[in-house]
Enzyme design. Sequence first.
Site, PDB file in Angstrom:
ATOM      1  N   ASP A   1     -17.794 -26.601  44.607  1.00  0.00           N
ATOM      2  CA  ASP A   1     -18.429 -25.729  46.084  1.00  0.00           C
ATOM      3  C   ASP A   1     -17.322 -25.511  46.141  1.00  0.00           C
ATOM      4  OD1 ASP A   1     -19.678 -23.855  47.849  1.00  0.00           O
ATOM      5  OD2 ASP A   1     -21.413 -24.513  47.632  1.00  0.00           O
TER       6      ASP A   1
ATOM      7  N   HIS B   1     -28.954 -22.530  40.957  1.00  0.00           N
ATOM      8  CA  HIS B   1     -27.368 -23.401  40.714  1.00  0.00           C
ATOM      9  C   HIS B   1     -27.866 -24.626  42.156  1.00  0.00           C
ATOM     10  CE1 HIS B   1     -26.696 -20.190  43.874  1.00  0.00           C
ATOM     11  NE2 HIS B   1     -26.109 -21.539  45.128  1.00  0.00           N
ATOM     12  N   LEU B   2     -28.028 -26.059  41.469  1.00  0.00           N
ATOM     13  CA  LEU B   2     -28.699 -27.539  42.663  1.00  0.00           C
ATOM     14  C   LEU B   2     -26.648 -27.682  43.155  1.00  0.00           C
ATOM     15  CD1 LEU B   2     -30.162 -29.365  42.979  1.00  0.00           C
ATOM     16  CD2 LEU B   2     -28.958 -30.829  41.234  1.00  0.00           C
TER      17      LEU B   2
END
Length: 149
Positions: free
Chosen positions: A38, A107-108
């Site tokens: 991220d 998105h996980l």
Amino acid sequence: MGSQDASGGEDCPFCQIVNKQTDTEILLSDDQLVCFRDLKPGATHHYLIIPRRHIDNCKTLQGDDIPLVEQMQKMGRSILEKNEVCDQDDVRMGFHLPPFSSVPHLHLHALAPASKMNFRSQLHYGPQSHWFITVDKVLSQLRLRGKVK
């Protein structure tokens, strides 16, 4: 099969990552999924796992997407293990509920250690967050209802 067509258009930043149009470092990938860091980490370890095909968000998932979500969860666990996150109980894994998803491509989030997340991260990803749903909740709702409420 699944919820949407293969591409979210050229302006979807995650489709660009899948199509290798960015210099984002891919940490894990298989025929269905891609995993990367991220950009604005909410914890020491913060990874995103996205499907290669464009799915808007967790609300557009259906019952036949259960294997995909399970695979995303598995990859989330793999990347954390690979990075020596030993305490799998101190992990937050889940999705932002629309309209709070920053990128309109499923998105996980896999974050660890959850116990060390700062206040801001707790607001975004913590158990009290109104706009974050755990992957387990998503899976149980899909199994029960065939959709995420």
